[in-house]
Design a protein around this motif. Structure first.
Motif, PDB file in Angstrom:
ATOM      1  N   TYR A 149       0.847  -1.186   0.000  1.00  0.00           N
ATOM      2  CA  TYR A 149       0.000   0.000   0.000  1.00  0.00           C
ATOM      3  C   TYR A 149       0.886   1.240   0.000  1.00  0.00           C
ATOM      4  CZ  TYR A 149      -4.134  -2.752   1.375  1.00  0.00           C
ATOM      5  OH  TYR A 149      -5.180  -3.634   1.437  1.00  0.00           O
ATOM      6  N   LYS A 152      -1.227   7.222   2.461  1.00  0.00           N
ATOM      7  CA  LYS A 152      -2.580   7.785   2.382  1.00  0.00           C
ATOM      8  C   LYS A 152      -3.644   6.824   1.860  1.00  0.00           C
ATOM      9  CE  LYS A 152      -1.118  12.534   2.037  1.00  0.00           C
ATOM     10  NZ  LYS A 152      -1.288  13.827   1.389  1.00  0.00           N
ATOM     11  N   GLN A 153      -3.235   5.632   1.465  1.00  0.00           N
ATOM     12  CA  GLN A 153      -4.256   4.669   1.054  1.00  0.00           C
ATOM     13  C   GLN A 153      -5.030   4.201   2.286  1.00  0.00           C
ATOM     14  OE1 GLN A 153      -1.951   1.923  -1.791  1.00  0.00           O
ATOM     15  NE2 GLN A 153      -4.114   1.555  -2.260  1.00  0.00           N
ATOM     16  N   LEU A 154      -6.294   3.900   2.079  1.00  0.00           N
ATOM     17  CA  LEU A 154      -7.105   3.362   3.163  1.00  0.00           C
ATOM     18  C   LEU A 154      -7.172   1.846   3.037  1.00  0.00           C
ATOM     19  CD1 LEU A 154     -10.048   5.927   3.087  1.00  0.00           C
ATOM     20  CD2 LEU A 154      -8.006   5.932   4.539  1.00  0.00           C
ATOM     21  N   ILE A 155      -6.895   1.150   4.098  1.00  0.00           N
ATOM     22  CA  ILE A 155      -6.939  -0.315   4.063  1.00  0.00           C
ATOM     23  C   ILE A 155      -8.368  -0.774   4.308  1.00  0.00           C
ATOM     24  CG2 ILE A 155      -6.026  -2.423   5.080  1.00  0.00           C
ATOM     25  CD1 ILE A 155      -3.568  -0.726   5.857  1.00  0.00           C
ATOM     26  N   GLU A 212      -5.422   3.715   7.923  1.00  0.00           N
ATOM     27  CA  GLU A 212      -4.818   4.483   6.831  1.00  0.00           C
ATOM     28  C   GLU A 212      -3.313   4.323   6.848  1.00  0.00           C
ATOM     29  OE1 GLU A 212      -6.004   8.635   6.676  1.00  0.00           O
ATOM     30  OE2 GLU A 212      -4.183   9.120   5.563  1.00  0.00           O
ATOM     31  N   ASP A 216       4.695   3.946   2.598  1.00  0.00           N
ATOM     32  CA  ASP A 216       4.616   2.704   1.823  1.00  0.00           C
ATOM     33  C   ASP A 216       4.782   1.489   2.722  1.00  0.00           C
ATOM     34  OD1 ASP A 216       4.337   4.418  -0.190  1.00  0.00           O
ATOM     35  OD2 ASP A 216       6.080   3.778  -1.354  1.00  0.00           O
TER      36      ASP A 216
END
Lengths: 338, 338
Positions: A149, A152-155, A212, A216
């Motif tokens: 991921y 800032k990606q949401l899991i 979130e 990386d």
DNA sequence: CGGCATATTGAAGAACATCAAGTAAAGTGG
DNA sequence: CCACTTTACTTGATGTTCTTCAATATGCCG
């Protein structure tokens, strides 16, 4: 204590022997393989404690080696570190997703390599606690899906139905909860080797929080069915999670007390301490942290958090250079009222 | 649904037949015994779902009956309610400590008796979940020590080494945590049938909280050794506590959010809602609660808590008569900002 | 280099804690 | 059972802490 054995798979003779020499000087036993095929054979035969492997090789490339070794029960859990010339992100992602534990880009300096190796050896110990051999449900990580991921990606978000529970193999993740005005509290900061997202599973509830990614990260996803099954049938696993839960509970109780009665100044100081514990590893006490994260850890507004940072800077507890925070006086920040 | 059977042990014929009639009208099957000895025989033979027993009786008194029945595996878990003329506290304490489940003083009105019986029948169901028969470690309550505590007594305090985990059989207990300035937050309010004090046990830690009795309570103490053993060896128990822990965790996460960003007004309203859920049972929404408790539940000062109460009174959400609080508009208090 | 996001400072005012003083309720000992 | 003491509750006044809105500054990215 017996030093560990390390297998080096690398086609370039100079590099291979160079690494081998370095590792032997550090007291490791080393095996060398000049290509992927031989590397696989040797790994299965000698069962080293760790494998260093180049990616671009004749006969069988690094990805192939990793793929084959991950099919064998004996070699599945051996820490695997890629060596590569190109530092491309997509490249790294591919390796990580296949199950590599780390990624070192050539040229590397000696200490970098040695630190990475030591870290991985230490950690493999930890993970093996879960990898009790035996029947098909005995391994929590048996059906893991490895994912990378970006920041800032949401899991997952509040309200999602849990499909996986998560193990943060590498990176940093924040678990937050929002109120109706959109204000956030950080419930937890996860770093390497933390589990998360399992809290509501036992209650058959949807996620009550949002996860979130802060930087990386490589995350192992474990299907909830595996998790719940193991929880019932595997004592080690259930005891482990009982402990995790109760530890977590005690932490949150402390946090409740803090939020209820400590001053903002103290709360921001605590947030800094917690952040530096996670960000500022191996000596250099420097970190680039968004102010909003600090604010939501302290349960205050961004402006107030910044004001406190300015105060701490004036008091010489920290320094700020181009919005990068350096802890100058960790002890003072940790100490009571001040 | 099949109605339950109830054994009435009482030497006074009038009273006995009176009760029997009442219960039969409510659809229960009844057995009658005119003295303790016969009562014991009958209990062992018929295995009723609940026992009502007078204390003062010829041949064998109520305490004796209870004592004997608690020695038999089959009758151990049958809910046991004392009937007594004298409402002395020491009396009640003795009965409760021996393991009686409830205590009714004569003369009683019909509804009082029926409510007590229904409550106990409902609850016995709950407790049986833990009382799986079998080997010596299979029963969480096997070595329980029953104790009665008066209001304001401390069951354990921060820093104590856990000797027991606790099951609140009857009464109310608050779990609080203090900061160095002596300010308290209520972490949890326990009422009937709640477990508490198990949070640090798994981590081999001392208690991090204080448990204080709010009103006269009967508490079952379970030795930690029993608890930890069962946690490892009994799936039912470990799953149950996993669920308890995770439920608790989710509650505390919500509380963190609340403490961080909700206004005092909202927090006090929430405290009132929580209190009324525990105090204001069976219809009458009245409760006598120390203001300090409300304040520490809302994480604020006593004065501010009182000011909010005055506001709610002015808004006609509650009424206060001689420091006794009556909830007039539960829904309104529960609803968002307002 | 301009535009966008993030960081920082200022000023005004709302929210809350604290101190102080008074009132009501609840024990207590004769 | 009543005067007396103590404890709990309540309100007012005052000052601090923190939020909010607004304006400016800085760094970042293509």
């Amino acid at each position: 204590m017996k030093k560990s054995s390390i297998l080096i798979i690398e086609d370039n003779v100079d590099i291979r022997e160079n690494i081998s020499e370095l590792l032997m000087l550090s007291g490791y036993t080393t095996y060398e393989a000049p290509n992927g095929k031989l590397g696989v054979t040797m790994a299965l035969e000698r069962l080293p404690d760790l494998i260093l492997c180049d990616i671009m090789m004749p006969e069988l490339d690094g990805y192939g080696v990793l793929h084959i070794l991950s099919k064998h029960q004996q070699t599945l859990h051996i820490p695997f570190i890629f060596l590569t010339a190109k530092a491309e992100k997509t490249d790294m992602r591919r390796g990580m997703t296949l199950g590599a534990d780390d990624y070192i880009t050539k040229p590397f300096d000696e200490s970098e390599l040695l630190v990475a190796i030591e870290n991985r050896l230490k950690k493999s110990h930890h993970k093996l606690e879960f990898a009790t051999v035996g029947g098909q449900f005995n391994d929590l990580f048996a059906h893991k899906v490895i994912k990378t991921y970006g920041a800032k990606q949401l899991i997952y978000t509040e309200g999602d139905t849990p499909a996986y529970i998560y193990f943060l193999h590498q990176g940093k993740v924040k678990i937050v909860k929002m109120n109706k005005d959109g204000k956030e509290v950080v419930l937890e900061l996860c770093s390497n080797d933390d589990f998360f997202g399992y809290w509501g599973v036992l209650e058959d509830q949807n996620h009550q929080e949002t996860a979130e990614v802060l930087e990386d990260s490589v995350i192992w996803q474990i299907p909830v069915e595996d998790f719940t099954l193991l929880l019932v049938h595997n004592r080690e696993v259930s005891m482990r999670f009982l402990k995790l839960l109760s530890k977590n509970l005690l932490l949150k109780e402390n946090k409740m007390l803090e939020l209820a009665y400590e001053s903002v100044r103290k709360r921001v100081a605590n947030a800094l301490v917690a952040l530096s514990d996670i960000y500022a590893v191996n000596g250099h006490f420097c970190m680039r942290v968004p102010r909003e994260l600090i604010a939501s850890m302290a349960g205050t507004s961004v402006e107030t958090a910044i004001r406190m940072l300015s105060e701490f800077k004036a008091d010489a507890y920290i320094d700020i250079a181009s919005s990068e925070i350096t802890i100058l006086n960790y002890e003072m920040l940790k100490k009571a009222p001040f």
